[in-house]
Write an enzyme that holds these catalytic residues in place. Structure first.
Site, PDB file in Angstrom:
ATOM      1  N   TYR A 127      27.868  41.412  43.308  1.00  0.00           N
ATOM      2  CA  TYR A 127      26.554  40.931  42.893  1.00  0.00           C
ATOM      3  C   TYR A 127      25.724  40.706  44.154  1.00  0.00           C
ATOM      4  O   TYR A 127      25.884  39.706  44.853  1.00  0.00           O
ATOM      5  CB  TYR A 127      26.743  39.641  42.089  1.00  0.00           C
ATOM      6  N   LYS A 157      25.789  45.100  41.154  1.00  0.00           N
ATOM      7  CA  LYS A 157      24.599  44.527  40.533  1.00  0.00           C
ATOM      8  C   LYS A 157      23.629  44.262  41.679  1.00  0.00           C
ATOM      9  O   LYS A 157      23.831  43.354  42.487  1.00  0.00           O
ATOM     10  CB  LYS A 157      24.903  43.241  39.775  1.00  0.00           C
TER      11      LYS A 157
END
Length: 304
Positions: A127, A157
């Site tokens: 992330y 992400k």
């Protein structure tokens, strides 16, 4: 399984919210305990209980439930990763620790590797959100050779506005089946052109239907229509950013659109003001994102 007793988290609405996201917004997968979920303001026990409820209520309704397990502590991240595997999550994601920060790619990968190893059967996602972590290691650099160190690495992400970095992530990894999930909702169309394979964002809680229309237009190569939808989404985001837009305000809009109470944020965040909610509601109606009964047609900025 833990016994989840808390007066502060309303677990009973999660099942209702799953149905709303699937049926009303066309959301197919969920990223749990991320930024909007205030993950780092929750205790480890609370994170586990929230994850359990989403996995249980999403079964046979959602394609994937990915659990964010990143914390400032390696041991706690490993505990959350192992728990995610035990409850049947479809994947885990981790942010970079941001108090005692990793100072280069190798140090960051060593941290991520140890977390991923705690759940060796689950797909692993990084992330990337440098605006909040302050960890400026470029995603392009991080991805170079990452699967050699983390065999379960599945994708990224990417929650940053650096489209050069994002584009190079894709360009340099074309032969790999990585998932490139874009996390800046107002720039999604640009990311799709570069090759984004999906999107994870807070506005999909209430603008999922419109975003799906943009995705469909893009897939049909109707780029003019896709751009119209993106500009429409930008009009709303631009409007609320000028009012002061963050996690608290996002939850107020989620409540407004869904009719399901999201509850107040946890300190140090403050509840969104009534003035903000009223202004956001008027803008949503003017853009035809909400039922606009009571508004004159001349006030509409419909984006269909």
């Amino acid at each position: 399984m833990r016994v989840c007793l808390t007066r502060e988290i309303n677990f009973s609405v999660i099942g209702q919210y799953v149905d709303y996201l699937v049926e009303e917004q066309g959301v197919k997968s969920i990223f749990v305990n991320g930024t909007t979920g205030e993950c780092l303001s929750l205790s480890i026990s609370e994170c586990c209980c929230v994850a359990e409820e989403w996995v249980a209520k999403g079964r046979n309704k959602l394609d994937q439930v990915v659990i964010h397990v990143g914390t400032l502590s390696l041991k706690e991240s490993q505990e959350l990763a192992q728990h995610a595997a035990e409850i049947g999550a479809d994947g885990i994601a981790v942010i970079a620790p941001f108090f005692l920060k990793p100072w280069n790619k190798d140090v960051l990968i060593n941290f991520l590797k140890e977390v991923a190893a705690a759940a060796p059967t689950l797909p692993f996602y990084y992330y990337h959100i440098p605006s909040l972590t302050g960890v400026k290691i470029r995603a392009e650099e991080l991805l170079d050779g990452i699967q050699d160190e983390i065999p379960t690495f599945q994708g990224l992400k990417f929650s940053d506005t650096d489209l050069l970095d994002f584009g190079q992530c894709i360009d340099q990894n074309r032969q790999k089946q990585f998932a490139f999930l874009f996390g800046v909702d107002e720039q999604l169309l640009s990311a799709l052109v570069m090759g984004a394979t999906g999107a994870v964002g807070s506005t999909y809680n209430y603008l999922g239907k419109t975003t799906n229309q943009m995705l469909e237009a893009f897939e049909q190569k109707d780029f003019s229509l896709a751009l119209n939808y993106q500009f429409c989404i930008q009009r709303f985001i631009n409007f609320v950013v000028k009012l002061g837009f963050g996690v608290s305000q996002t939850k107020a809009i989620m409540t407004l659109v869904s009719g399901i109470p999201m509850g107040p944020p946890r300190l140090p965040l403050q509840k969104a003001s009534r003035e903000f909610t009223d202004n956001a509601e008027a803008k949503l109606k003017s853009l035809d994102f909400l039922s606009h009964s009571g508004l004159k047609d001349g006030n509409l900025e419909a984006c269909n």
